[in-house]
Design a protein around this motif. Structure first.
Motif, PDB file in Angstrom:
ATOM      1  N   TYR A  66       0.848  -1.189   0.000  1.00 48.21           N
ATOM      2  CA  TYR A  66       0.000   0.000   0.000  1.00 48.21           C
ATOM      3  C   TYR A  66       0.882   1.237   0.000  1.00 48.21           C
ATOM      4  O   TYR A  66       1.979   1.261   0.546  1.00 48.21           O
ATOM      5  N   GLY A  67       0.393   2.294  -0.650  1.00 46.53           N
ATOM      6  CA  GLY A  67       1.260   3.399  -1.039  1.00 46.53           C
ATOM      7  C   GLY A  67       1.339   4.560  -0.095  1.00 46.53           C
ATOM      8  O   GLY A  67       1.280   5.707  -0.532  1.00 46.53           O
ATOM      9  N   THR A  68       1.442   4.328   1.197  1.00 44.05           N
ATOM     10  CA  THR A  68       1.621   5.443   2.116  1.00 44.05           C
ATOM     11  C   THR A  68       3.076   5.893   2.124  1.00 44.05           C
ATOM     12  O   THR A  68       3.973   5.165   1.711  1.00 44.05           O
ATOM     13  N   ALA A  69       3.308   7.095   2.612  1.00 41.17           N
ATOM     14  CA  ALA A  69       4.651   7.661   2.596  1.00 41.17           C
ATOM     15  C   ALA A  69       5.381   7.382   3.899  1.00 41.17           C
ATOM     16  O   ALA A  69       4.819   7.534   4.980  1.00 41.17           O
ATOM     17  N   PHE A  70       6.624   6.985   3.784  1.00 41.56           N
ATOM     18  CA  PHE A  70       7.522   6.874   4.926  1.00 41.56           C
ATOM     19  C   PHE A  70       8.389   8.116   4.979  1.00 41.56           C
ATOM     20  O   PHE A  70       8.978   8.527   3.970  1.00 41.56           O
ATOM     21  N   GLY A  71       8.519   8.699   6.162  1.00 37.17           N
ATOM     22  CA  GLY A  71       9.488   9.760   6.355  1.00 37.17           C
ATOM     23  C   GLY A  71      10.805   9.137   6.795  1.00 37.17           C
ATOM     24  O   GLY A  71      10.846   8.371   7.749  1.00 37.17           O
ATOM     25  N   ILE A  72      11.882   9.468   6.078  1.00 43.28           N
ATOM     26  CA  ILE A  72      13.189   8.881   6.369  1.00 43.28           C
ATOM     27  C   ILE A  72      14.141   9.989   6.821  1.00 43.28           C
ATOM     28  O   ILE A  72      14.532  10.858   6.039  1.00 43.28           O
ATOM     29  N   HIS A  73      14.486   9.951   8.094  1.00 42.42           N
ATOM     30  CA  HIS A  73      15.369  10.929   8.713  1.00 42.42           C
ATOM     31  C   HIS A  73      16.791  10.778   8.149  1.00 42.42           C
ATOM     32  O   HIS A  73      17.180   9.682   7.720  1.00 42.42           O
ATOM     33  N   PRO A  74      17.591  11.827   8.166  1.00 41.34           N
ATOM     34  CA  PRO A  74      18.968  11.712   7.663  1.00 41.34           C
ATOM     35  C   PRO A  74      19.778  10.573   8.279  1.00 41.34           C
ATOM     36  O   PRO A  74      20.599   9.958   7.582  1.00 41.34           O
ATOM     37  N   THR A  75      19.592  10.260   9.559  1.00 44.31           N
ATOM     38  CA  THR A  75      20.350   9.150  10.150  1.00 44.31           C
ATOM     39  C   THR A  75      19.969   7.815   9.509  1.00 44.31           C
ATOM     40  O   THR A  75      20.820   6.957   9.281  1.00 44.31           O
ATOM     41  N   ALA A  76      18.681   7.639   9.208  1.00 46.26           N
ATOM     42  CA  ALA A  76      18.236   6.413   8.539  1.00 46.26           C
ATOM     43  C   ALA A  76      18.673   6.405   7.077  1.00 46.26           C
ATOM     44  O   ALA A  76      18.946   5.336   6.512  1.00 46.26           O
ATOM     45  N   GLN A  77      18.750   7.577   6.453  1.00 45.95           N
ATOM     46  CA  GLN A  77      19.280   7.644   5.086  1.00 45.95           C
ATOM     47  C   GLN A  77      20.728   7.172   5.048  1.00 45.95           C
ATOM     48  O   GLN A  77      21.139   6.446   4.132  1.00 45.95           O
ATOM     49  N   ALA A  78      21.513   7.589   6.046  1.00 41.70           N
ATOM     50  CA  ALA A  78      22.906   7.145   6.112  1.00 41.70           C
ATOM     51  C   ALA A  78      22.984   5.629   6.294  1.00 41.70           C
ATOM     52  O   ALA A  78      23.877   4.965   5.739  1.00 41.70           O
ATOM     53  N   ALA A  79      22.060   5.072   7.083  1.00 36.67           N
ATOM     54  CA  ALA A  79      22.026   3.621   7.262  1.00 36.67           C
ATOM     55  C   ALA A  79      21.700   2.918   5.941  1.00 36.67           C
ATOM     56  O   ALA A  79      22.287   1.875   5.621  1.00 36.67           O
ATOM     57  N   LEU A  80      20.773   3.477   5.167  1.00 31.49           N
ATOM     58  CA  LEU A  80      20.468   2.907   3.852  1.00 31.49           C
ATOM     59  C   LEU A  80      21.681   2.983   2.932  1.00 31.49           C
ATOM     60  O   LEU A  80      21.927   2.066   2.136  1.00 31.49           O
ATOM     61  N   ASP A  81      22.453   4.054   3.035  1.00 32.51           N
ATOM     62  CA  ASP A  81      23.694   4.141   2.257  1.00 32.51           C
ATOM     63  C   ASP A  81      24.627   2.989   2.622  1.00 32.51           C
ATOM     64  O   ASP A  81      25.213   2.337   1.737  1.00 32.51           O
ATOM     65  N   ARG A  82      24.779   2.718   3.912  1.00 30.41           N
ATOM     66  CA  ARG A  82      25.675   1.643   4.334  1.00 30.41           C
ATOM     67  C   ARG A  82      25.163   0.269   3.923  1.00 30.41           C
ATOM     68  O   ARG A  82      25.944  -0.671   3.750  1.00 30.41           O
ATOM     69  N   LEU A  83      23.835   0.160   3.761  1.00 28.66           N
ATOM     70  CA  LEU A  83      23.255  -1.102   3.294  1.00 28.66           C
ATOM     71  C   LEU A  83      23.304  -1.235   1.772  1.00 28.66           C
ATOM     72  O   LEU A  83      22.934  -2.274   1.229  1.00 28.66           O
TER      73      LEU A  83
END
Length: 348
Positions: A40-57
């Motif tokens: 389902y197409g709801t929006a997730f808010g992704i904080h900069p700290t979680a963005q950095a974690a996605l970069d590491r992943l």
């Protein structure tokens, strides 16, 4: 392969954990009780700290390709008067990057694409896990990413006391096929309405109301509120709305790990109300911290890795859950005079 792991649950936290473990050289299997992944197409808010974690992943680039920045959001009265500014610009200045919003299917697809690139991570749907101890016998590590009603958590020592607790409120969620041009939240007595971008030409919206409110009653509850709230509700098909019963995990868990080979992530560990918009973020941070600890310690020292993960994530995630629950109570009060007076002391 370094070790074998089974991840129970294929939401954001489960897929991110599976990805981190596979990147660390583990053999990973994912089990999902649903017959297909939630899209389902709801929006997730992704904080900069979680963005950095996605970069590491390894998924930061594909994530950012479909995400949109969240800026210029305000808290308003039902008449449209601005009471305060959400602290998005302050977060951006401090972190050097903005808060980003992404549709759930796009984030799921980014994680799946990276996993599928390995070619050897089975994702088994329709698997309703009932015997966690059998999984423990067959794997070096079992990760519970199976949500607020986690079967893995229930099998952990200390997990049996914790479970879903209702707050007496529901959130109705939808996507309008036009850009509202106005973002943030509008707070009224006992209810509130939020609008965020999700992708060009579309607006993610959510309305939190008393638990008994039906979809037919929802539009009436926001009649007379400032534009574009009535228009959003009028122009989105109720058949597409999603009803989310607001719950949280209580009491807080004494540990996110057990048996020296079980770890909980995301809602299984700390399900929270959505008021701070941190549910997806905390799941991503859990996944990255867990897999980083496992990679650093190795299979032989897995109990030490899990203790490291628990020490890094438990208190932080539980503080956010506690703050989010209290914010929900503050936002949804029927006694708005004091609440609004306090909000007006914030920068607008």
């Amino acid at each position: 392969m370094t070790g074998s792991a089974v991840v129970v649950g294929a939401g954001v936290g489960g897929l991110a954990t599976a990805l981190g473990l596979r990147r660390a050289g583990w053999a990973v299997t994912i089990l999902e009780r649903r017959t297909e992944l939630e899209r389902y197409g709801t929006a997730f808010g992704i904080h900069p700290t979680a963005q950095a974690a996605l970069d590491r992943l390894g998924v930061g680039e594909s994530f950012r390709a479909r995400a949109v920045p969240y800026r210029n959001a305000r808290i308003r009265t039902p008449q449209g008067k601005v009471m305060a500014r959400l602290p998005l610009e302050r977060i951006e200045r401090k972190a050097g990057r903005p808060e980003l919003l992404i549709s759930r299917p796009y984030l799921i697809d980014a994680l799946l694409a990276e996993l599928r690139a390995f070619g050897d991570v089975p994702l088994k749907v329709g698997e309703n896990v009932s015997d966690v101890h059998a999984l423990l016998a067959d794997n070096d590590l079992v990760v519970g990413a199976d949500g607020i009603r986690s079967a893995v958590r229930a099998a952990c020592s200390g997990g049996g006391r914790s479970g879903p607790r209702r707050l007496g409120a529901v959130a109705w969620i939808g996507v309008a096929d036009f850009d509202s041009g106005m973002y943030g939240e509008t707070w009224g007595p006992g209810r509130f309405f939020g609008m965020t971008p999700i992708e060009p030409g579309r607006t993610n919206w959510y309305a939190t109301v008393p638990e008994a409110t039906t979809s037919q009653e929802l539009r009436r509850m926001f009649e007379g509120w400032h534009d574009p709230i009535p228009r959003i509700l009028a122009e989105t098909d109720p058949a597409t709305w999603i009803r989310y019963e607001m719950r949280h995990l209580f009491p807080a868990l004494p540990a996110f790990v057990d048996h020296g080979k079980v770890a909980l992530v995301g809602d299984a560990a700390h399900a929270m109300t959505p008021n701070l918009g941190q549910g997806a973020c905390t799941a991503i941070l859990d996944a990255e911290a867990l897999t980083r600890a496992v990679a650093a310690h190795g299979t032989a020292a897995l109990p030490s890795a899990l203790r490291t993960y628990d020490a890094e994530r438990r208190r932080s995630a539980q503080r956010i859950a506690f703050a989010s629950r209290n914010l929900h109570r503050f936002m949804s009060t029927e006694r708005t005079r004091l609440r609004d007076a306090l909000i007006r002391t914030l920068p607008s």
